[in-house]
Design an enzyme around this catalytic site. Structure first.
Site, PDB file in Angstrom:
ATOM      1  N   ILE A   1       0.824  -1.203   0.000  1.00  6.07           N
ATOM      2  CA  ILE A   1       0.000   0.000   0.000  1.00  6.07           C
ATOM      3  C   ILE A   1       0.858   1.253   0.000  1.00  6.07           C
ATOM      4  CG2 ILE A   1      -0.229   0.170   2.514  1.00  6.07           C
ATOM      5  CD1 ILE A   1      -2.998   0.836  -0.084  1.00  6.07           C
TER       6      ILE A   1
ATOM      7  N   SER B   1      11.519   1.082   7.958  1.00  2.00           N
ATOM      8  CA  SER B   1      11.162  -0.299   7.682  1.00  2.00           C
ATOM      9  C   SER B   1      12.307  -1.196   8.122  1.00  2.00           C
ATOM     10  CB  SER B   1      10.885  -0.507   6.189  1.00  2.00           C
ATOM     11  OG  SER B   1      10.672  -1.876   5.896  1.00  2.00           O
ATOM     12  N   ARG B   2      11.966  -2.364   8.628  1.00  2.00           N
ATOM     13  CA  ARG B   2      13.016  -3.293   9.041  1.00  2.00           C
ATOM     14  C   ARG B   2      13.787  -3.821   7.836  1.00  2.00           C
ATOM     15  NH1 ARG B   2       9.461  -7.304  12.606  1.00  2.00           N
ATOM     16  NH2 ARG B   2       8.054  -6.763  10.903  1.00  2.00           N
TER      17      ARG B   2
ATOM     18  N   LYS C   1      -5.832   3.450   7.564  1.00  2.00           N
ATOM     19  CA  LYS C   1      -7.013   2.801   8.145  1.00  2.00           C
ATOM     20  C   LYS C   1      -6.740   1.311   8.383  1.00  2.00           C
ATOM     21  CE  LYS C   1      -8.303   0.067   4.736  1.00  2.00           C
ATOM     22  NZ  LYS C   1      -8.645  -1.363   4.862  1.00  2.00           N
TER      23      LYS C   1
ATOM     24  N   ASP D   1     -11.255  -5.529   7.509  1.00  2.00           N
ATOM     25  CA  ASP D   1     -10.189  -4.701   6.951  1.00  2.00           C
ATOM     26  C   ASP D   1     -10.665  -4.025   5.665  1.00  2.00           C
ATOM     27  OD1 ASP D   1      -7.193  -3.907   6.839  1.00  2.00           O
ATOM     28  OD2 ASP D   1      -7.574  -4.806   4.881  1.00  2.00           O
TER      29      ASP D   1
END
Length: 307
Positions: free
Chosen positions: A13, A35-36, A89, A167
């Site tokens: 996304i 981000s990892r 969201k 979701d």
């Protein structure tokens, strides 16, 4: 003044929607990502939000595009560091988390925005205006898609807090709560849980409303073939259909408007407006309906789900 922004979470996304929307908005400059594992070419990378907040005090806004379960901790850290926060969201895995974040933003004097991207689809304002002068007789939401296509291998959606079929279903509820000229509340629900999962794969909802219209929503994550993101409304002055998740509006059998894919561009435009005014937007009405569904819903066990 251009707002320096950091994006936390570089998944599908983020790459498909957030990064293009940020890049196209002159009000924002994407200064860093967190981000990892993932990186973005030409953008400073941090593995943790703590590293970001310590190293880049000049970044004023943090946009969180991560699953709901860890989002509260990330958002609270950013708010406590005096940063504005934008929440993908659903804005949290519980109402209490969201209300706590709203209070924290107010105490810190920063803005927080609970985004509902489907609410910002191009045709939603047109349908809201059309409904404002009509009496609703019947409203039906059909939101059915293939979880294997849209969430391949993503286990977090099946874990507590992941919401399962809500979701995507919450997208429909965000439109519902935007277009109606009055509030509604859930009166009953049925939730289908795969026997090996903690969140539902399908749900049916019935809503009470002040005009005694029949209002139902059907969510299903097992839809193969064409996907369905439709809201059909009968009124005392004709019928309207909002389809393709809010991108197409048909009234009386005639196509009224074909929108573009502007949802995330509109979200970041809204965030820019909130920052200029020093305000927040934490409308929780879609999440309230989801929480009520888990509270009121009859639990039905169905076949196990495997990717």
């Amino acid at each position: 003044m251009v707002e320096k922004l950091a994006l936390v979470g570089i998944g599908k996304i983020a790459r498909d929607q957030h990064i293009p929307a940020i890049s196209d908005n002159p009000e924002f400059s994407l200064e860093a990502v967190v981000s990892r594992n993932a990186t973005v070419d030409g953008v400073q990378h941090f593995k943790t939000v703590d590293e970001l907040l310590e190293a880049r005090p000049d970044i004023t806004t943090v946009s969180l595009a991560i699953p709901p379960q860890p989002r509260f901790d990330y958002a609270a850290k950013a708010l406590n560091a005096g940063r504005n926060v934008m929440l993908e969201k659903p804005p949290g895995q519980s109402l209490a988390e969201c209300f706590t974040l709203e209070t924290l933003a107010r105490e810190q004097g920063v803005s927080i925005f609970a985004t509902w991207h489907s609410r910002y689809a191009d045709c939603v304002p047109d349908l809201r205006e059309w409904l404002s002068s009509r009496t609703i007789k019947k409203l039906e939401i059909v939101w059915k898609e293939d979880v294997r296509k849209w969430h391949p291998g993503q286990e977090w959606i099946w874990e507590p807090g992941g919401m399962g079929v809500f979701d995507p279903g919450i997208n429909a509820l965000s439109i519902l709560t935007e277009i109606l000229p009055f509030p509604v509340h859930l009166k009953s629900a049925k939730l289908e849980f795969p026997e090996n999962r903690a969140t539902p794969i399908a749900a049916s909802l019935d809503f009470a409303n002040p005009v005694n219209a029949q209002m139902r929503a059907e969510f299903d994550w097992r839809q193969e073939g064409p996907q369905s993101w439709d809201i059909v409304i009968d009124t005392d002055d004709g019928a309207a259909t909002l389809s393709h998740g809010g991108a197409l509006l048909t009234i009386g059998g005639q196509q009224i408007k074909q929108g573009q894919d502007n949802e995330y561009a509109n979200l970041y435009a809204r965030m820019a407006s909130l920052l200029k005014s020093g305000k927040s937007d934490m409308d929780m009405s879609p999440l309230i309906h989801v929480c009520d569904a888990f509270s009121l819903g009859e639990r039905l066990v169905t076949d196990p789900f495997h990717y």
